[in-house]
Motif scaffolding. Structure first.
Motif, short mmCIF file in Angstrom:
data_model
loop_
_atom_site.label_atom_id
_atom_site.label_comp_id
_atom_site.label_asym_id
_atom_site.label_seq_id
_atom_site.Cartn_x
_atom_site.Cartn_y
_atom_site.Cartn_z
N PHE A 1 0.83 -1.20 0.00
CA PHE A 1 0.00 0.00 0.00
C PHE A 1 0.86 1.26 0.00
O PHE A 1 0.51 2.26 -0.60
CB PHE A 1 -0.93 -0.01 1.21
N LEU A 2 2.00 1.21 0.67
CA LEU A 2 2.92 2.36 0.70
C LEU A 2 3.36 2.73 -0.71
O LEU A 2 3.48 3.92 -1.05
CB LEU A 2 4.14 2.02 1.56
N LEU A 3 3.62 1.73 -1.54
CA LEU A 3 4.22 1.97 -2.85
C LEU A 3 3.21 2.28 -3.94
O LEU A 3 3.58 2.46 -5.09
CB LEU A 3 5.07 0.75 -3.26
N ARG A 4 1.95 2.30 -3.59
CA ARG A 4 0.95 2.62 -4.60
C ARG A 4 0.88 4.11 -4.84
O ARG A 4 0.84 4.90 -3.90
CB ARG A 4 -0.41 2.07 -4.19
N SER A 5 0.85 4.49 -6.09
CA SER A 5 0.79 5.91 -6.42
C SER A 5 -0.56 6.48 -6.03
O SER A 5 -1.54 5.76 -5.84
CB SER A 5 1.02 6.09 -7.92
N GLY A 6 -0.61 7.79 -5.94
CA GLY A 6 -1.84 8.44 -5.55
C GLY A 6 -1.93 8.68 -4.07
O GLY A 6 -2.84 9.35 -3.59
N ARG A 7 -0.98 8.13 -3.32
CA ARG A 7 -0.94 8.36 -1.88
C ARG A 7 0.18 9.34 -1.56
O ARG A 7 1.11 9.52 -2.34
CB ARG A 7 -0.72 7.04 -1.13
N ASP A 8 0.12 9.93 -0.40
CA ASP A 8 1.20 10.81 0.06
C ASP A 8 2.31 9.93 0.60
O ASP A 8 2.29 9.49 1.75
CB ASP A 8 0.66 11.75 1.15
#
Length: 951
Positions: free
Chosen positions: A583-590
């Motif tokens: 989840f950390l490496l998914r784009s669209g997140r801060d």
């Protein structure tokens, strides 16, 4: 009752071992029956879906859903008494292997032997009707479940067990939900028995999990006067938690076979192996397990499994591992001899190696690792679960696999074949990249086409992994509209409000939703500390974790995963950490903010970097390296911590403290110093000895042409905290005739890497390379501290530029632990071995070996075993210990967790040693932990061997 709805926990439980991912609303951990009842009652009132879960290793998405996940693996884990009459009662969270361990003194076991037995739980085995390699003898879980204490959807608790005709009639008159269930089921069987017997798979197909097992009841009394008593407990096996919640189960037990024997038959083609299977079955084997060339090839580069390949002869396209049970070894050997003669006469197979008892575990280890090995392949196209669970009659295997191969050839898809040939169930895994739309279309098309193919053979679309959300949409196609409506009627009777695991078995939802990869098409692509390109980038490395959950196995069954062993929480195992990193490496997140997610911070900080996952995880997920990368990214985003600077200063402190050891030892005990050093007030740092190890003594260097020169790599901790170890190693090597060139390391690359100080580790390794090259470019490099030496064989190659990789690879090939080097001499040089033995004392001594985690993972026990078995008078034992819990600075910072880890396997093993036993541990942390927590003085192998010298 513990209920968690934070985003981190929901992410932890968003996946299982399938291709699916869906965030649950919350996760609940019931502690007892009363809490389970309250949970179900509340769910019934609020129409809250409940997804029951044990180890979460389901492959068809049974444990994935948008409701409330009910994790029974934390607290409902009791074995309820001793066995009686070859029966035992257990709660659903009992691990299969733990149950067998408990039963061993009674001479009994739970019969199904599945590949996930070291972490799967009885509740999950019931839910999926698990079977295993010996199902041709033992059948499935269904045949060994006598009674189930079940919680129904209205919150009532009932006991499902064998009933007489009179008892069944009485049950049908009950004015309760239980009565409605019995009335509905008996009504369905009475009305549709003919269709059930016609549409369900052939009777000879043992693995049959398609839909609800109506055929089991149709063949029971009173519908079949010759059948077993009517019993809804076996019926619940394979219903995937969609009908009832198992609170406890009464299981039947078997006696283990008196003797076993294994022969591995090698074939030049897969089809030849399929032709041979019915022939082998005539000889009444206990197992016939298929491994194809692709699966076997994946073991060549796997750290642990390349040690398990010695039995493979040539390059077979397929191998059938055939096991026999019997009353004696003589009987077994006779059976194998007759079989191989028969196969040879029919020109089936080209090699028939009989596997020794010692090597049997190696064969089964490769077979059991199948799924994880396949998911660890370094390519975008992975062998995915979609048609991996179909079962046909063994006599149909050749025709069935031929048809499958034709489909794969038409679509130009590579496919892996392995599984339980004895019962006609093959795990067929086409290689697809589900991140690509065209492969997702193939995923669905293949599933539909194979369902039709299985129907032609009157087989079972779900053999053991279940329908779930992967095969559920094809159930109506398999059983027909009439019987499908029967399923719907039964589901409604058990669960009128559809709160129990909805969307599984009875579902029309598309099978390509919600796929895990569909949520991560675009990944973070920032600058990394390590070079991950060889593994297709950092996100691809995280995706190696397929959820098989080997990291959940019990303590004592390996080192993986120490923080999970100590806590029992998903947050602290490799799968949990992989889910959070995904989840950390998914784009669209801060990204910068996500790095400081409290759960992620705690999960990663509590990783002991033991390296066990690198070898024990079949997919070789190296969480120690991923943790280092995470800490590096956290530092880039949020700056240096005081602890980071302390790690950089530590070598300078050691050099200074070595000049004033008495003052340093007093200073180290003060509260201020401990606070500055990040050391817990509950821990004491190792004392500084009076004299460090220095390379200032002039020694006589042999001029003989045949002298072997070696470099002795002396790490910081050996120099300054355990100087007796390099002194003993120096004396030992020189006494044995080697010319030794000590190289004193100036920093600790391992400590720098573990702390995520990757640029600093690169500089330290460059400095070390210069030191080594100043001595020689071709001498063997011997290390004393496993964690330091093995950096040269592990991380270093991914910390240098491409133009430096050749030189680093050359260093890697020369880097050996002291025990490895001496073991090589034992094996390769008979004259040296004779001389070695004459220099050692012959008095008997008992030696217990605790392997350092990194040594166990990257080297294995064989070199140490080889060396110590060559030492005269030694009675050797290898302790079944995992991580000691110290792990460098970890134990000084986190004493409570450190002690918990030690108590799982390390402390019980070393505190029960015989009084005169000598504990040997190569790791300085391991020796420190033994002394600190048990008062046991462990010694380094060099020290032990020096003390055995005659001179």
């Amino acid at each position: 009752m513990v209920i968690k709805s934070d985003i981190a926990t929901r992410r932890l439980y968003a996946t299982d071992a399938s291709v699916y991912e869906q965030l649950p609303l919350s996760v609940v951990f019931p502690k007892n029956t009363e809490e389970c009842i309250a949970l179900v009652q509340a769910a019934s009132e609020n129409k809250m879906p409940l997804i029951f879960r044990t180890a979460g290793t389901s492959i068809a998405g049974q444990c994935v859903g948008g409701g409330q996940v009910v994790d029974v693996s934390r607290f409902l884990t009791c074995i309820l008494g001793e066995p009686s009459g070859n029966q035992i009662r257990v709660q659903p969270g009992v691990i299969h292997s733990d149950l067998d361990f408990f039963l061993k003194p009674f001479g009994l076991k739970f019969a199904p032997e599945i590949s996930t037995s070291n972490r799967c739980m009885i509740g999950g085995m019931i839910g999926n009707n698990a079977a295993g390699s010996h199902s041709v003898v033992y059948g499935t879980t269904r045949e060994h479940v006598i009674a189930i204490e079940a919680l129904l959807s209205d919150g009532t608790v009932v006991e499902f067990g064998p009933l007489t005709d009179e008892q069944l009639e009485a049950k049908c008159t009950l004015p309760t939900l239980e009565g409605e269930i019995y009335r509905t089921i008996t009504g369905v069987i009475n009305k549709h028995r003919g269709q059930i017997l016609k549409r369900y798979p052939k009777p000879e197909i043992i693995r049959r999990n398609t839909g609800y097992p109506l055929d089991v009841l149709a063949n029971s009394q009173p519908f079949n006067s010759q059948g077993p008593p009517f019993n809804l407990a076996p019926f619940l096996c394979g219903t995937e938690g969609t009908l009832a919640f198992t609170l406890s189960a009464t299981l039947s037990l078997v006696e283990p076979p008196e003797a076993k024997g294994l022969v591995c038959i090698h074939f030049t083609t897969l089809y030849e192996a399929m032709l041979a299977t019915p022939v082998i079955l005539k000889h009444q084997p206990a197992a016939i397990e298929l491994m194809d060339k692709r699966l076997l090839a994946l073991t060549e580069n796997h750290i642990a499994h390349r040690r398990n390949r010695q039995w493979i002869e040539g390059s077979p396209e397929a191998v059938l591992a055939v096991e026999f049970f019997g009353r004696s070894d003589v009987e077994i050997h006779k059976k194998i001899k007759i079989l191989t003669a028969s196969l040879n006469a029919q020109k089936l197979g080209y090699a028939y190696p009989v596997i020794s008892t010692a090597d049997t575990t190696n064969v089964w280890a490769i077979r059991k690792a199948g799924l994880g090995l396949l998911m660890g392949v370094n390519q975008p196209k992975k062998p995915v679960a979609v048609i991996e669970d179909s079962a046909v009659a063994p006599s149909d295997l050749f025709s069935y696999t031929t048809a499958i191969s034709a489909i794969m050839a038409r679509e130009k898809i590579n496919c892996v074949y392995y599984g339980h040939a004895s019962v006609g169930l093959l795990h067929l895994r086409p290689e697809l990249d589900l991140a690509q739309s065209e492969d997702r279309l193939l995923f669905t098309a293949l599933a539909d086409e194979i369902a039709g193919l299985v129907m032609r053979f009157n087989g079972s679309l779900s053999g053991e992994h279940g329908d779930g959300r992967l095969r559920g949409p094809f159930l109506e196609k398999m059983v027909g509209p009439e019987l499908y409506n029967c399923h719907v009627e039964i589901k409604k009777a058990f669960d009128p409000d559809a709160i129990f695991n909805p969307g599984k078995i009875l579902t029309k939802a598309p099978i390509d939703q919600p796929l895990r990869v569909a949520n991560c098409k675009v990944q973070w692509q920032g600058k990394t500390g390590f070079d991950w390109l060889g593994d297709l980038g950092l996100p691809a490395v995280v995706e190696k974790c397929n959820g098989a959950a080997v990291c959940r196995k019990s303590a004592g069954a390996g080192a993986l995963c120490p923080s999970y062993h100590a806590t029992g929480e998903e947050l602290y195992n490799t799968r949990g950490r992989s889910n959070l990193l995904r989840f950390l490496l998914r784009s669209g997140r801060d990204f910068k903010q996500e790095l400081l997610n409290p759960a992620l911070v705690q999960s990663m900080d509590f990783c002991l970097s033991c390296k066990a996952c690198q070898s024990e995880c079949p997919a070789s997920v190296d969480m120690a390296r991923l943790k280092a990368e995470y800490l590096y990214q956290r530092r880039l985003a949020h700056g240096w911590s005081f602890k980071d600077r302390g790690v950089l200063m530590y070598p300078y402190y050691l050099r200074l403290a070595s000049k004033l050891p008495a003052l340093a030892n007093r200073l180290q005990t003060t509260t201020l110093f401990k606070k500055m050093a990040g050391v817990s007030s509950q821990r004491e740092l190792p004392l500084m000895p009076e004299k460090p190890f220095v390379n200032s003594v002039q020694r006589k260097v042999s001029k003989a042409m045949d002298s072997t020169h070696v470099i002795l790599l002396v790490d910081l901790f050996s120099q300054y905290q355990s100087p007796e170890v390099p002194r003993d190693a120096l004396r030992l090597l020189e006494t044995l005739g080697f010319v030794v060139h000590p190289v004193l390391m100036k920093t600790s690359p391992r400590q720098l890497i573990s702390q995520g100080l990757i640029p600093e580790a690169k500089k330290a390794l460059q400095q070390l390379l210069a030191q080594i090259n100043s001595v020689s470019g071709h001498y063997d490099i011997l290390g004393l501290e496993p964690s330091e030496l093995l950096v040269l064989r592990d991380e270093w190659v991914d910390l240098v530029e491409d133009n430096e990789k050749g030189q680093v690879q050359q260093i890697k090939d020369r880097a050996l632990l002291l025990e490895e080097f001496l073991a090589q001499m034992v094996v390769d040089n008979k004259a040296w071995l004779t001389s070695f033995k004459t220099r050692l004392k012959k008095e008997p001594v008992t030696v217990a070996i605790h392997n350092h985690c990194h040594q166990q993972s990257l080297v294995g026990p064989v070199p140490t075993k080889t060396l110590f078995e060559a030492v005269p008078g030694v009675k050797l034992m290898f302790l079944k210990t995992g991580c000691c819990g110290m792990a460098g600075q970890f134990g000084y910072e986190n004493p409570q967790l450190s002690v918990k880890v030690a108590k799982t396997s390390f402390l019980p093993a070393i505190t029960t040693l015989e009084k005169d036993s000598i504990l040997i541990a190569a790791g300085c942390s391991c020796r420190a932990q033994a002394a600190l927590l048990a008062g046991v003085q462990a010694v380094h192998p060099a020290t032990f061997l020096v003390n055995r010298l005659v001179c």
